[in-house]
Design a protein around this motif. Structure first.
Motif, mmCIF file in Angstrom:
data_model
loop_
_atom_site.group_PDB
_atom_site.id
_atom_site.type_symbol
_atom_site.label_atom_id
_atom_site.label_comp_id
_atom_site.label_asym_id
_atom_site.label_seq_id
_atom_site.Cartn_x
_atom_site.Cartn_y
_atom_site.Cartn_z
ATOM 1 N N UNK A 125 0.867 -1.181 0.000
ATOM 2 C CA UNK A 125 0.000 0.000 0.000
ATOM 3 C C UNK A 125 0.903 1.230 0.000
ATOM 4 N N UNK A 126 0.306 2.396 -0.125
ATOM 5 C CA UNK A 126 1.100 3.631 -0.162
ATOM 6 C C UNK A 126 1.862 3.841 1.150
ATOM 7 N N UNK A 127 1.221 3.531 2.262
ATOM 8 C CA UNK A 127 1.853 3.700 3.568
ATOM 9 C C UNK A 127 3.011 2.714 3.765
ATOM 10 N N UNK A 128 2.788 1.444 3.450
ATOM 11 C CA UNK A 128 3.866 0.461 3.619
ATOM 12 C C UNK A 128 4.976 0.683 2.601
ATOM 13 N N UNK A 129 4.641 1.220 1.398
ATOM 14 C CA UNK A 129 5.667 1.489 0.383
ATOM 15 C C UNK A 129 6.656 2.528 0.893
ATOM 16 N N UNK A 130 6.158 3.590 1.537
ATOM 17 C CA UNK A 130 7.035 4.634 2.078
ATOM 18 C C UNK A 130 7.994 4.048 3.122
ATOM 19 N N UNK A 131 7.445 3.256 4.029
ATOM 20 C CA UNK A 131 8.290 2.702 5.096
ATOM 21 C C UNK A 131 9.283 1.681 4.541
ATOM 22 N N UNK A 137 16.300 2.275 1.066
ATOM 23 C CA UNK A 137 17.052 3.332 0.382
ATOM 24 C C UNK A 137 16.720 4.665 1.023
ATOM 25 N N UNK A 138 17.596 5.139 1.890
ATOM 26 C CA UNK A 138 17.308 6.342 2.655
ATOM 27 C C UNK A 138 17.232 7.601 1.793
ATOM 28 N N UNK A 139 17.890 7.620 0.646
ATOM 29 C CA UNK A 139 17.905 8.815 -0.210
ATOM 30 C C UNK A 139 16.748 8.869 -1.212
ATOM 31 N N UNK A 140 15.804 7.952 -1.135
ATOM 32 C CA UNK A 140 14.745 7.912 -2.151
ATOM 33 C C UNK A 140 13.906 9.186 -2.132
ATOM 34 N N UNK A 141 13.313 9.519 -3.280
ATOM 35 C CA UNK A 141 12.426 10.678 -3.370
ATOM 36 C C UNK A 141 11.033 10.289 -3.829
ATOM 37 N N UNK A 142 10.944 9.214 -4.617
ATOM 38 C CA UNK A 142 9.665 8.804 -5.202
ATOM 39 C C UNK A 142 9.447 7.311 -4.995
ATOM 40 N N UNK A 143 8.179 6.977 -4.893
ATOM 41 C CA UNK A 143 7.785 5.576 -4.759
ATOM 42 C C UNK A 143 6.903 5.235 -5.955
ATOM 43 N N UNK A 144 7.200 4.122 -6.590
ATOM 44 C CA UNK A 144 6.355 3.624 -7.683
ATOM 45 C C UNK A 144 5.941 2.201 -7.326
#
Length: 160
Positions: A125-131, A137-144
């Protein structure tokens, strides 16, 4: 008084030969090996080759069209996001957030916009994708995220 010589009745139904034909021969004899019509009463040889009916041709065309549409649909439904690996560069082909049309490009290409930092298999889900991306990858900016049955995955991206 003299009587005329006997000449047969031209209207009589007898075995009279046409003019110029000798007695006892067929009017047009067929020689062996010569093309022509078979004698009356002879069996007609079967035609060579098989003709396709309109219905058969129509069915073949329909099958080809359906196969072409199915193959074309499968090809267009395949995006490069599912083939992306960590370190690949990506280009966004669409401004639509629901379908960004990500494709893998060479990192030296001017079209390269993002770098893949992590690829995580599974449905998120969007919430679990962020975590998950924060953990990988601590430097990420976007989630797909892509949910496609058993081939669901998550990409953690950053600007190139």
């Amino acid at each position: 008084m003299t009587t005329p010589p006997p000449q047969g009745n031209p209207f009589a139904q007898g075995q009279q030969q046409p003019y110029g034909q000798p007695q006892g021969q067929a009017p047009f004899p067929q020689q062996a090996g010569q093309p022509g019509f078979p004698p009356p009463g002879a069996p007609v040889p079967p035609q060579q080759g098989r003709k396709l009916s309109f219905k058969t041709i129509k069915n073949i065309v329909i099958v080809l069209i359906v196969a072409g549409v199915a193959i074309g649909g499968w090809i267009t439904s395949q995006d490069d996001a599912n083939t992306a690996a960590v370190g690949d560069c990506m280009h966004r082909g669409s401004t639509n957030d629901d379908n960004p049309d990500l494709e893998v490009v060479d990192c030296g290409d001017a079209k390269a916009q993002y770098t893949v930092l992590a690829k995580i298999e599974g449905n998120h889900s969007e919430l679990t994708a962020q975590s998950k991306c924060e953990a990988e990858a601590k430097d990420f900016q976007y989630v797909y995220t892509e949910t496609n049955g058993s081939k669901s995955f998550l990409l953690c991206l950053k600007d190139k």
